[in-house]
Design an enzyme around this catalytic site. Structure first.
Site, PDB file in Angstrom:
ATOM      1  N   ARG A  15      33.352  23.823  23.998  1.00 33.93           N
ATOM      2  CA  ARG A  15      32.367  24.638  24.729  1.00 33.93           C
ATOM      3  C   ARG A  15      31.398  25.360  23.785  1.00 33.93           C
ATOM      4  O   ARG A  15      31.040  26.523  23.995  1.00 33.93           O
ATOM      5  CB  ARG A  15      33.072  25.643  25.643  1.00 33.93           C
ATOM      6  N   LYS A 113      24.704  23.171  44.952  1.00 33.50           N
ATOM      7  CA  LYS A 113      25.529  22.073  44.447  1.00 33.50           C
ATOM      8  C   LYS A 113      24.712  20.803  44.295  1.00 33.50           C
ATOM      9  O   LYS A 113      23.908  20.469  45.154  1.00 33.50           O
ATOM     10  CB  LYS A 113      26.664  21.760  45.426  1.00 33.50           C
ATOM     11  N   GLY A 427      36.445  39.182  46.692  1.00 33.58           N
ATOM     12  CA  GLY A 427      37.783  39.073  46.098  1.00 33.58           C
ATOM     13  C   GLY A 427      37.870  39.486  44.651  1.00 33.58           C
ATOM     14  O   GLY A 427      38.625  40.380  44.293  1.00 33.58           O
ATOM     15  N   GLU A 479      41.811  40.322  41.647  1.00 32.66           N
ATOM     16  CA  GLU A 479      42.067  39.014  41.006  1.00 32.66           C
ATOM     17  C   GLU A 479      42.145  39.058  39.477  1.00 32.66           C
ATOM     18  O   GLU A 479      41.882  38.062  38.805  1.00 32.66           O
ATOM     19  CB  GLU A 479      41.037  37.960  41.465  1.00 32.66           C
ATOM     20  N   ARG A 510      28.448  28.236  32.535  1.00 29.52           N
ATOM     21  CA  ARG A 510      29.731  28.339  33.232  1.00 29.52           C
ATOM     22  C   ARG A 510      30.454  27.002  33.232  1.00 29.52           C
ATOM     23  O   ARG A 510      29.900  25.979  33.600  1.00 29.52           O
ATOM     24  CB  ARG A 510      29.533  28.801  34.680  1.00 29.52           C
ATOM     25  N   TRP A 556      38.299  20.994  43.605  1.00 29.44           N
ATOM     26  CA  TRP A 556      38.116  21.498  42.254  1.00 29.44           C
ATOM     27  C   TRP A 556      39.244  21.089  41.317  1.00 29.44           C
ATOM     28  O   TRP A 556      39.427  21.671  40.256  1.00 29.44           O
ATOM     29  CB  TRP A 556      37.921  23.019  42.279  1.00 29.44           C
ATOM     30  N   HIS A 636      35.963  32.296  53.114  1.00 32.85           N
ATOM     31  CA  HIS A 636      34.705  32.481  52.391  1.00 32.85           C
ATOM     32  C   HIS A 636      34.210  31.119  51.923  1.00 32.85           C
ATOM     33  O   HIS A 636      34.983  30.293  51.467  1.00 32.85           O
ATOM     34  CB  HIS A 636      34.915  33.407  51.193  1.00 32.85           C
ATOM     35  N   HIS A 689      25.197  35.919  41.148  1.00 37.23           N
ATOM     36  CA  HIS A 689      25.045  35.073  39.963  1.00 37.23           C
ATOM     37  C   HIS A 689      24.020  35.623  38.994  1.00 37.23           C
ATOM     38  O   HIS A 689      23.875  35.147  37.889  1.00 37.23           O
ATOM     39  CB  HIS A 689      24.657  33.651  40.368  1.00 37.23           C
TER      40      HIS A 689
HETATM   41  N1  GLN Z   1      37.849  35.041  45.996  1.00 34.13           N
HETATM   42  C1  GLN Z   1      37.070  34.377  45.013  1.00 34.13           C
HETATM   43  C2  GLN Z   1      36.384  35.379  44.116  1.00 34.13           C
HETATM   44  O1  GLN Z   1      35.995  36.393  44.564  1.00 34.13           O
HETATM   45  C3  GLN Z   1      36.041  33.491  45.646  1.00 34.13           C
HETATM   46  C4  GLN Z   1      35.194  32.816  44.623  1.00 34.13           C
HETATM   47  C5  GLN Z   1      34.313  31.733  45.165  1.00 34.13           C
HETATM   48  O2  GLN Z   1      34.025  31.677  46.311  1.00 34.13           O
HETATM   49  N2  GLN Z   1      33.852  30.848  44.337  1.00 34.13           N
HETATM   50  O3  GLN Z   1      36.209  35.164  42.947  1.00 34.13           O
HETATM   51 ZN    ZN Z   2      31.842  32.110  46.812  1.00 36.79          ZN
END
Ligand code: GLN
Ligand code: ZN
Length: 752
Positions: A15, A113, A427, A479, A510, A556, A636, A689
């Site tokens: 990377r 995407k 999250g 998280e 990323r 993923w 989500h 982002h």
């Molecule tokens: N719960 C995840 C977060 O908050 C969701 C991330 C995502 O949707 N890519 O990071």
């Molecule tokens: Zn998301």
């Protein structure tokens, strides 16, 4: 028989590009040092390709940020809001487009995407009929330098029809009226490239979709006639599927070579052979650019032989199905994988070698090459668990439904006593260096389990305190224990294994390191309950349990190719269902199951999409339905162009959904006027982002706008996505503004 790949992963096997970019953005690296790292990487990748025996090395596959953006800059197609950046140094302007410009308060280009992959490109915006001022394209210098170094470069550029199809334009601006201007910019580019190469890869993946409008298709041959006249070296390159109804458009382009995806588009092989004009060569994309498994020679070799006998060896090229951007760099970096798994794998470097071995097999019947690279015939017995197979076979329809329909569940969830327009987050909270260090030390065994738990708990406490201060209504634990939302679960589920360096670019700097599903999947033990319960013990407000859904885990990961994807998906759904039930039993009554990847995993044609969506929705329902009515299920989704699939989202039957919306100015909410959606919806009110901090006014405006589409008692307030890539000094003020905007809209709408 010429062999080639459609692109090599640019990020570097360690990377290196990521590190260089991030240091540059932090001001720790000069622009010259950044470009020196990039030059080094390009050379290294060209050398790998050349030494593998490929006839061309790929240029133009390497971008500072994104290849769609490179075309946008070449065309000079900058939206009006970037006018203040015109006088900046080119690199600064480029990154302003990609990441927004915080000082000047200019939002980045929208990101979405790339077809059905997990790569994200920057969406071109044609915001007016203003003429553009053309810029340059880095592929020209790269190609010249590859040539100078003694390589035989094949520049790779995204084609005009794909660029225009993916560009967005507001109502009233006719983007296709730009076609002639766009084509003439390509003519200049091709003319600049021609002296340095024998073949130019012009990519029109849009031909493998149903996205190309009819009148644009009607102009395809004329436009390509212009391009071919300027440069008779084009390889019209298609990938990500069969050509479907665009077959004639593709074979009749007049380009001397046509590249087709033989991994995903094999069903059209005979039709293509029959339709191909006599002066056109065919490049067969037989090596899968999107998976990590060794090629199955026994299915591919007959295909190639058939093409050779129909067209002659000189008219057949062998290539990767698409760019190798979508797979990691080098299997030899993996020293810790069990041998029985590793010897079934091929990453970018090995895929180059596979092409060479394939040519050996076809041209010289080279049995040694075959034996050296063939994968073992049978998967390892480790991968099969009878109890899992039986459980999947025993899934009944009632396991796919909540006990009661939504209106009854809504009443049963009133005990949560949430205010109107409840404010929450998706999250994750900022992943600080301290958190990363803790995880790393634990992984390396340099801190004890007890110290690790204490450190993560302290992060959770900090995160809960901050959310209380901010006044959010439904809290999350943040998280901190998760490196990645899929990896975290994969590490605890049976059937997964992990690479050390299997990084794949997601966008810009990323990268993700997808887990590998090699065997049957099941849950060995609860995966999240301890953390969530600890978070809940610190607050009276509800804490939302946070899980990743089956479709996203599947999308993923690199998925085994010896079992139907649908079966694998059901196995994962049952494992998530187990976790949902554990959380509920432990007293966590708001549970979010992220299906971030639901939309991106959708196949590119309508028929396949229907089948996929049915399976995806059922998997979500299987995962989420085993709970009481009074338990609130959230989901989500990111970057979802929802409009077409909103009925399917409704079918998921979640109580609350949150979706990406801010970058597109809430335009996706249009869909809610057509479909009656009864559940609650949280359209993301700001873009996570970008480091840019949205103002309270801006969020208030978006919320008011959302209220035009979504009734007040169904509207939730949240950012676009998780905050883990942001810093606290960005997340805190942004959320402050969000909560204040929610309060403002709440009280204003209470007045009237
Ligand atoms: N719960 C995840 C977060 O908050 C969701 C991330 C995502 O949707 N890519 O990071
Ligand atoms: Zn998301």
């Amino acid at each position: 028989m010429r062999i080639h790949i459609l692109g090599f992963p640019s990020i570097g096997k360690r990377r290196e590009q990521k590190q260089a970019l991030e240091s540059f953005w932090d001001g720790a690296l000069s622009v010259d040092a950044l470009s020196a790292t990039c030059t080094e990487l390009k050379k290294r990748h060209w050398t790998i390709q050349k030494e593998s025996g490929l006839d061309y090395v790929s240029t133009g596959d390497f971008s500072l940020y994104d290849r769609m953006l490179d075309i946008t800059c070449m065309l000079g197609a900058l939206p009006e809001r970037f006018t203040p950046c015109l006088g900046d140094a080119p690199t600064d302007r480029y990154f302003s487009l990609a990441r927004g410009n915080a000082e000047r308060d200019i939002a980045a280009l929208e990101m979405t995407k790339w077809f059905d992959t997990n790569y994200h490109y920057l969406v071109p915006e044609i915001d007016s009929d203003r003429p553009w001022t053309a810029g340059t394209h880095p592929v020209v210098a790269d190609t010249a330098s590859a040539r100078e170094l003694g390589f035989s470069p094949k520049p790779a550029i995204i084609g005009p029809f794909t660029w225009l199809t993916l560009a967005k334009a507001p109502r009233g601006v006719l983007k296709w009226s730009r076609l002639d201007a766009v084509v003439s910019a390509y003519v200049n580019l091709l003319t600049d490239l021609a002296p340095f190469c024998d073949c130019i890869q012009i990519e029109e993946p849009v031909l493998c979709t149903e996205l190309l409008p009819d009148d644009a298709r009607g102009r395809f041959h004329e436009a390509y006639a212009t391009l071919n006249a300027a440069c008779p070296k084009l390889m019209l390159t298609t990938y990500f599927g069969a050509l479907g109804r665009n077959l004639q458009t593709a074979v009749g382009s007049g380009c001397p070579v046509l590249h087709v995806d033989m991994v995903r588009g094999r069903k059209q092989f005979d039709d293509i052979l029959n339709a191909l004009p006599a002066d056109t060569a065919l490049s067969l994309g037989v090596v899968d650019g999107r998976n990590i498994w060794k090629i199955n020679y026994s299915t591919v070799v007959p295909l190639i032989r058939q093409a050779v006998s129909a067209l002659g060896r000189d008219r057949v090229l062998l290539g990767s199905s698409c760019s190798l951007l979508h797979c990691p760099a080098d299997v030899t970096e993996e020293t810790e994988l069990p041998e029985h798994i590793r010897n079934r794998m091929a990453f970018a470097v090995q895929k180059c070698a596979e092409l060479s071995a394939l040519r050996g097999i076809i041209e010289n019947n080279d049995a040694a090459a075959y034996a050296a690279s063939a994968r073992p015939a049978e998967p390892h017995p480790d991968g099969r668990v009878e109890a899992v197979r039986e459980r999947v076979a025993a899934v009944t329809p009632d396991m796919l439904s909540r006990r009661s329909p939504y209106p009854e569940r809504r009443a049963a969830q009133a005990w949560l006593s949430l205010p109107p327009l409840p404010a929450t987050t998706i999250g994750s909270f900022p992943q600080t260096d301290a958190i990363r260090k803790t995880r790393l030390e634990y992984k390396r065994g340099s801190i004890s389990e007890a110290d690790y738990v204490a450190a993560i708990r302290s992060e959770i406490r900090n995160c809960i305190e901050k959310q209380e201060q901010l006044g959010l209504d439904v809290l999350v634990h943040g998280e901190a224990e998760r490196n990645d939302m899929v990896e975290y679960f994969g590490q605890q589920l049976a059937g997964f294994c992990f690479t050390q360096n299997g990084w794949v670019q997601s966008y810009g700097s990323r990268c993700v390191k997808p887990p590998v599903i090699y065997g049957d999947v099941y849950r060995k033990h609860p995966m999240t309950t301890d953390w969530i319960l600890y978070a809940q013990s610190l607050t009276k407000k509800p804490v939302k349990g946070m899980l990743t859904g089956p479709v996203t885990i599947l999308c993923w990961s690199f998925v085994r190719d010896d079992l139907e994807r649908g079966e694998v998906c059901k196995q994962i759904a049952l494992a998530v269902r187990d976790e949902v039930q554990s959380l509920e039993k432990a007293g966590i009554r708001v549970i979010q199951i992220d299906e971030a990847a639901l939309r991106e995993g959708m196949p590119l044609t309508r028929d396949e999409a229907e089948i996929y969506l049915r399976g995806a929705v059922d998997a979500f329902r299987l995962a989420s339905s085993g709970v009481e009515d009074s338990t609130q299920i959230h989901s989500h989704m990111c970057y979802s162009e929802f409009n077409a699939i909103l009925p399917w989202i409704a079918e998921m039957d979640a109580d609350v959904i949150s979706i990406e919306a801010s970058r597109s100015g809430m335009e996706l909410l249009d869909a809610f006027t057509e479909v009656h959606y009864q559940g609650a919806v949280g359209p993301g009110v700001y873009d996570i982002h970008s480091p840019r901090i949205p103002s309270e006014e801006e969020i208030t405006r978006l919320l008011r706008r959302a209220l035009l589409y979504i009734p007040k008692d169904q509207l939730w307030v949240n950012p676009d996505c998780g905050l883990k890539t942001r810093r606290w000094d960005e997340a805190r003020p942004s959320l402050q503004h969000m909560v204040a905007a929610a309060a403002r809209v709440r009280s204003a709408s209470a007045d009237c």
